[in-house]
Design a protein around this motif. Structure first.
Motif, mmCIF file in Angstrom:
data_model
loop_
_atom_site.group_PDB
_atom_site.id
_atom_site.type_symbol
_atom_site.label_atom_id
_atom_site.label_comp_id
_atom_site.label_asym_id
_atom_site.label_seq_id
_atom_site.Cartn_x
_atom_site.Cartn_y
_atom_site.Cartn_z
ATOM 1 N N SER A 82 -5.228 -6.304 2.209
ATOM 2 C CA SER A 82 -5.202 -4.854 2.009
ATOM 3 C C SER A 82 -6.154 -4.138 2.957
ATOM 4 C CB SER A 82 -5.545 -4.514 0.552
ATOM 5 O OG SER A 82 -6.858 -4.923 0.225
ATOM 6 N N LYS A 133 -4.882 -1.582 5.832
ATOM 7 C CA LYS A 133 -5.378 -0.197 5.883
ATOM 8 C C LYS A 133 -5.771 0.186 7.302
ATOM 9 C CE LYS A 133 -7.186 -0.035 1.155
ATOM 10 N NZ LYS A 133 -8.442 -0.079 0.331
ATOM 11 N N ASN A 144 -4.131 3.273 9.143
ATOM 12 C CA ASN A 144 -4.965 4.359 9.686
ATOM 13 C C ASN A 144 -4.671 4.577 11.161
ATOM 14 O OD1 ASN A 144 -6.243 4.783 7.240
ATOM 15 N ND2 ASN A 144 -7.969 3.445 7.717
ATOM 16 N N LEU A 159 0.824 -1.219 0.000
ATOM 17 C CA LEU A 159 0.000 0.000 0.000
ATOM 18 C C LEU A 159 0.855 1.265 0.000
ATOM 19 C CD1 LEU A 159 -2.818 -1.076 2.496
ATOM 20 C CD2 LEU A 159 -3.057 -0.716 0.026
#
Length: 354
Positions: free
Chosen positions: A344, A348, A352, A27
């Motif tokens: 993914s 994330k 975050n 990412l």
């Protein structure tokens, strides 16, 4: 960011870290993965992850590893360090002295469980991090389940998140659509908490009704001889196989009639998640710390049974074999987990948080 692990050779937490480090790197994050021990790397890691593995061994290896970890952390621009497991978290705390990196720690097991049979280093980690409360020194904590989170003090809970394990769905086979093999499969370390003795006993009763089925338990550990003797006493040598660890477990179990976990405690079982993600009809015990009940709902995507309940175990196995429509329904429900836990998506959540 820097991830810290003891090895990438075996273990559920280590596998999760390999997937998570890869997912964050894919990412776009700058990821360094520090491997403290000189074991062969088995779990695959993205080429975008920088791997730093120490080769120290012997009596003073621990001190050398902590010093090297300190140096790696000092020379890195990373602001966040993420260790898994108590002993690795303890090493990371010591290595962070004078550096003030933010440390995100993670509980990967049932903190209420007894850890009497652990190696001495892991006992030390358990004592200081769990019993003495040093997890409270983390800048943030990540738990797999609400039950695990509830074990800790209000102070720790206020600076924590719940993030489940990821699935590397790109490498996970899809749902098998052919005639399933007449095999029951299980996987895990041959240790007391996995309770494979119950599974072998349950299979013996199931086998009386469905003699054409076999049981394969993938794994290794201290209780292998106990299981071999149990199998022999039940006269099941031809029907119960213990082939050791499988290098590619999903491929081994994808066509099986069912996957069964009879554990008495787990964090979140990776092999359970993989079985669900492939649509293998799955039976799991409702054991601490609640990972099974988060993902398995009887009749929808699997069968959740009480711990140590041979009767319900056998009934569940019988139901999957005797009722193909039921087995098909829970298979179709189970594969929905692929989207929820895709590498993914979970990566994330970590990014975050960071």
């Amino acid at each position: 960011m820097i991830f810290v692990t003891g090895s990438l050779a075996d273990g559920g937490a280590e596998k999760v870290m390999s997937i998570l480090a890869s997912g964050c790197a894919e990412l776009g994050a700058d990821v360094t993965l520090v491997v403290l021990r000189p074991k062969k790397i088995v779990y695959p890691v993205s080429d975008k992850v920088k791997i730093v593995q120490f080769t120290d061994d012997g009596k003073l290896a621990t001190i050398k590893r902590i010093k090297k970890l300190h140096r790696v952390m000092k020379e890195s621009a990373a602001e966040v360090v993420i260790p898994f497991l108590p002993i690795i978290s303890l090493y990371t705390m010591i290595a962070n002295i004078g550096l003030r990196k933010k440390v995100i720690m993670s509980e990967r097991a049932d903190p209420r469980a007894k850890f009497n049979n652990l190696p001495w280093k892991d006992k030390i980690g358990n004592f200081f991090m769990r019993k003495c409360g040093l997890y409270s020194l983390a800048d943030w904590m990540v738990f797999q389940t609400p039950d695990a989170q509830s074990y800790y003090s209000e102070k720790i809970q206020k600076k924590s998140s719940i993030i489940p394990n990821p699935l590397d769905t790109a490498k996970l086979p899809g749902m098998y659509e052919g005639e399933r093999e007449k095999r029951i499969v299980a996987a895990g370390r041959f240790s007391e908490e996995k309770n494979f003795a119950l599974l072998i006993d349950g299979f013996a009763a199931f086998h009386e009704r469905f003699p054409e089925y076999t049981l394969t338990i993938y794994g290794e550990g201290a209780l292998r001889r106990n299981y071999e003797m149990q199998i022999q006493e039940l006269g099941l040598e031809e029907y119960v196989k213990l082939p050791g660890f499988a290098s590619d477990l999903p491929e081994e179990i994808n066509k099986a009639a069912m996957y069964v976990s009879t554990s008495n405690h787990e964090g979140i079982s990776n092999s359970m998640l993989e079985a669900l993600g492939m649509g293998v009809p799955t039976i799991v015990t409702d054991c601490p710390v609640g990972g099974a009940k988060m993902f398995v709902h009887t009749g929808d995507d699997g069968i959740l049974i009480p711990m140590n309940d041979k009767k319900q175990l056998v009934e569940a196995m019988n139901e999957i074999v005797a009722n193909r429509n039921y087995a098909r329904r829970i298979s179709l429900g189970a594969v929905k987990i692929r989207k929820q836990l895709d590498m993914s998506e979970i990566s994330k959540q970590w990014l975050n948080l960071i």
